[in-house]
Design a protein around this motif. Structure first.
Motif, PDB file in Angstrom:
ATOM      1  N   ASP A   1     -37.409  60.835  61.580  1.00 60.58           N
ATOM      2  CA  ASP A   1     -36.298  60.308  60.570  1.00 60.58           C
ATOM      3  C   ASP A   1     -36.809  60.530  59.126  1.00 60.58           C
ATOM      4  OD1 ASP A   1     -34.430  59.852  62.948  1.00 60.58           O
ATOM      5  OD2 ASP A   1     -35.863  58.040  63.537  1.00 60.58           O
ATOM      6  N   LEU A   2     -37.849  59.788  58.855  1.00 60.68           N
ATOM      7  CA  LEU A   2     -38.354  59.801  57.586  1.00 60.68           C
ATOM      8  C   LEU A   2     -39.790  60.371  57.163  1.00 60.68           C
ATOM      9  CD1 LEU A   2     -36.947  55.982  56.905  1.00 60.68           C
ATOM     10  CD2 LEU A   2     -36.052  58.113  55.959  1.00 60.68           C
ATOM     11  N   PHE A   3     -39.852  60.472  56.102  1.00 57.08           N
ATOM     12  CA  PHE A   3     -41.134  61.343  55.623  1.00 57.08           C
ATOM     13  C   PHE A   3     -41.671  60.653  54.305  1.00 57.08           C
ATOM     14  CE2 PHE A   3     -43.535  64.577  53.121  1.00 57.08           C
ATOM     15  CZ  PHE A   3     -44.741  64.689  53.608  1.00 57.08           C
ATOM     16  N   PHE A   4     -42.784  60.259  54.267  1.00 56.96           N
ATOM     17  CA  PHE A   4     -43.311  59.409  52.994  1.00 56.96           C
ATOM     18  C   PHE A   4     -44.732  60.292  52.675  1.00 56.96           C
ATOM     19  CE2 PHE A   4     -46.465  57.008  50.802  1.00 56.96           C
ATOM     20  CZ  PHE A   4     -45.966  56.678  49.586  1.00 56.96           C
ATOM     21  N   GLY A   5     -44.881  60.943  51.673  1.00 59.09           N
ATOM     22  CA  GLY A   5     -45.956  61.668  51.360  1.00 59.09           C
ATOM     23  C   GLY A   5     -46.424  61.389  49.889  1.00 59.09           C
TER      24      GLY A   5
ATOM     25  N   THR B   1     -49.984  51.639  50.358  1.00 58.48           N
ATOM     26  CA  THR B   1     -50.337  52.089  51.860  1.00 58.48           C
ATOM     27  C   THR B   1     -49.890  50.757  52.613  1.00 58.48           C
ATOM     28  OG1 THR B   1     -51.952  53.481  51.293  1.00 58.48           O
ATOM     29  CG2 THR B   1     -52.048  52.695  53.374  1.00 58.48           C
ATOM     30  N   GLN B   2     -50.322  49.633  52.110  1.00 58.90           N
ATOM     31  CA  GLN B   2     -50.088  48.259  52.849  1.00 58.90           C
ATOM     32  C   GLN B   2     -48.459  48.264  53.308  1.00 58.90           C
ATOM     33  OE1 GLN B   2     -51.684  44.827  51.515  1.00 58.90           O
ATOM     34  NE2 GLN B   2     -50.657  43.460  53.178  1.00 58.90           N
ATOM     35  N   LEU B   3     -47.499  48.645  52.043  1.00 59.40           N
ATOM     36  CA  LEU B   3     -46.180  48.196  52.265  1.00 59.40           C
ATOM     37  C   LEU B   3     -45.479  49.395  53.279  1.00 59.40           C
ATOM     38  CD1 LEU B   3     -43.320  47.020  51.725  1.00 59.40           C
ATOM     39  CD2 LEU B   3     -43.313  48.321  49.534  1.00 59.40           C
ATOM     40  N   ALA B   4     -46.085  50.734  53.042  1.00 62.17           N
ATOM     41  CA  ALA B   4     -45.772  51.659  53.870  1.00 62.17           C
ATOM     42  C   ALA B   4     -45.972  51.553  55.413  1.00 62.17           C
ATOM     43  CB  ALA B   4     -46.746  53.048  53.433  1.00 62.17           C
ATOM     44  N   HIS B   5     -46.959  50.815  55.773  1.00 63.68           N
ATOM     45  CA  HIS B   5     -47.342  50.468  56.978  1.00 63.68           C
ATOM     46  C   HIS B   5     -46.416  49.237  57.658  1.00 63.68           C
ATOM     47  CE1 HIS B   5     -50.751  53.368  58.186  1.00 63.68           C
ATOM     48  NE2 HIS B   5     -50.878  52.995  57.012  1.00 63.68           N
ATOM     49  N   VAL B   6     -46.144  48.503  56.730  1.00 70.03           N
ATOM     50  CA  VAL B   6     -45.162  47.347  57.234  1.00 70.03           C
ATOM     51  C   VAL B   6     -43.816  47.967  57.459  1.00 70.03           C
ATOM     52  CG1 VAL B   6     -43.856  45.452  56.217  1.00 70.03           C
ATOM     53  CG2 VAL B   6     -46.278  45.475  55.627  1.00 70.03           C
TER      54      VAL B   6
ATOM     55  N   ILE C   1     -41.142  57.721  61.522  1.00 69.62           N
ATOM     56  CA  ILE C   1     -41.633  57.958  60.241  1.00 69.62           C
ATOM     57  C   ILE C   1     -42.955  58.522  60.088  1.00 69.62           C
ATOM     58  CG2 ILE C   1     -42.395  57.120  57.989  1.00 69.62           C
ATOM     59  CD1 ILE C   1     -40.643  54.588  58.312  1.00 69.62           C
ATOM     60  N   LEU C   2     -43.089  59.690  59.608  1.00 72.66           N
ATOM     61  CA  LEU C   2     -44.496  60.456  59.124  1.00 72.66           C
ATOM     62  C   LEU C   2     -44.854  59.980  57.899  1.00 72.66           C
ATOM     63  CD1 LEU C   2     -46.590  62.479  59.895  1.00 72.66           C
ATOM     64  CD2 LEU C   2     -45.022  64.062  58.689  1.00 72.66           C
ATOM     65  N   LEU C   3     -46.269  59.387  57.931  1.00 71.20           N
ATOM     66  CA  LEU C   3     -46.951  59.013  56.552  1.00 71.20           C
ATOM     67  C   LEU C   3     -47.806  59.905  56.401  1.00 71.20           C
ATOM     68  CD1 LEU C   3     -47.211  55.058  57.107  1.00 71.20           C
ATOM     69  CD2 LEU C   3     -45.225  56.201  55.797  1.00 71.20           C
ATOM     70  N   TYR C   4     -48.038  60.366  55.159  1.00 71.04           N
ATOM     71  CA  TYR C   4     -48.980  61.457  54.570  1.00 71.04           C
ATOM     72  C   TYR C   4     -49.602  60.713  53.315  1.00 71.04           C
ATOM     73  CZ  TYR C   4     -52.005  65.471  54.243  1.00 71.04           C
ATOM     74  OH  TYR C   4     -53.069  66.385  54.037  1.00 71.04           O
ATOM     75  N   ILE C   5     -50.471  60.119  53.369  1.00 73.72           N
ATOM     76  CA  ILE C   5     -51.093  59.283  52.212  1.00 73.72           C
ATOM     77  C   ILE C   5     -52.475  59.588  51.989  1.00 73.72           C
ATOM     78  CG2 ILE C   5     -51.535  56.922  51.477  1.00 73.72           C
ATOM     79  CD1 ILE C   5     -49.495  55.664  53.270  1.00 73.72           C
TER      80      ILE C   5
END
Length: 300
Positions: free
Chosen positions: A139-143, A150-155, A167-171
């Motif tokens: 649905d969503l991608f964050f890169g 990072t902390q907010l991204a995981h929340v 959500i796919l996170l690429y940090i």
């Protein structure tokens, strides 16, 4: 400024091949490191002499760059802050002003431009690929770089998981660009974007200017889920396309993602095209068109 041709514009960036820069066919784009080598050869000095406008982007800019080349060019020199003015960039602004070679300073963020006494020009973008139509894998991608997000991204990731939103996170960490471990070249980044229904944008603390993620969303017609509350003041904002975390109810996020994308008028997108961005530096009358926001963004 008198009318000049695009061939007499030089854009100086940290990397000449950054993001979509290879698509900027009408102007020259080079790195700052290469620029300082121009004065070491007759050919380089000749190139400097023909430019009438040199735009330095903040990333990779060294305060002594303009001083090194000033005796070899009569070009107007602009420093454009394309990033949120963290202390690092505020210090760079002060140092550059003390040296006194740059002619004009601009920020992509109208709020920060007002705060620090800078001119404003929008951010800019040119699509470098045609995204194929395909069923998204998530649905969503964050890169992007960590930058305290990072902390907010995981929340957000955990909350969305409870709503059955993927959500796919690429940090990645670090500020060394392509030298960072896990660095994602922009074409590869866009491959991830192709496979998503929308983009998750998490702003840095106190950041309000439009980011590259916003540009990708409007140019590629992707849903945008963002923490940028100021975005509702821009002319391209539409509640079917942009979900504002902290204002819109998270319980409605699934419904938002399921809605069709609302088509935007061409002018609202074209405003941010790179050529129009250059035009607003070149032609004073076009600076009057630099009202990309709809209402009270600059109040207060």
């Amino acid at each position: 400024m008198k009318e000049i041709s695009y061939s007499k514009i030089l854009l100086v960036a940290k990397n000449a091949h950054l993001y979509f820069f290879d698509t900027l066919d009408n102007i020259d784009v080079i790195s700052g490191r290469r620029l300082v080598h121009f004065i070491k050869s007759d050919l380089g000095k000749h190139r400097l002499a023909r430019y009438q406008l040199i735009i330095f982007l903040d990333s990779g800019f060294k305060a002594n760059y303009p001083n090194i080349i000033k005796d070899f060019t009569e070009a107007k020199m602009i420093l454009f802050f394309w990033n949120h003015l963290t202390q690092k960039y505020i210090d760079l602004l002060h140092t550059s002003r003390e040296i006194g070679v740059i002619d004009s300073y601009y920020s992509f963020d109208p709020i920060e431009a007002k705060k620090y006494g800078l001119y404003h020009n929008s951010t800019f973008y040119t699509p470098c690929i045609n995204l194929p139509l395909q069923i998204p894998d998530y649905d969503l991608f964050f890169g992007g770089n960590d930058k305290g997000r990072t902390q907010l991204a995981h929340v957000i990731l955990d909350k969305c998981a409870s709503l059955d939103i993927s959500i796919l996170l690429y940090i990645i960490n670090g500020e060394k660009g392509f030298k960072n471990k896990g660095y994602l070249p922009y074409p590869k980044f866009l491959e991830f974007l192709i496979n998503s229904n929308g983009i998750l944008e998490i702003m840095q603390e106190n950041q309000t200017g439009l980011t590259l993620r916003t540009m990708e969303a409007i140019f590629f017609k992707k849903k945008l889920v963002t923490t940028n509350k100021a975005i509702k003041h821009y002319l391209f904002y539409h509640p079917d396309n942009i979900f504002i975390l902290g204002e819109d109810s998270i319980e409605n996020l699934s419904n938002f993602l399921e809605k069709d994308y609302h088509p935007l008028e061409h002018d609202k997108i074209n405003f941010f095209e790179s050529q129009n961005w250059f035009d607003r530096f070149l032609f004073p009358e076009k600076e009057l068109l630099n009202i990309e926001y709809r209402d009270s963004l600059l109040d207060g």
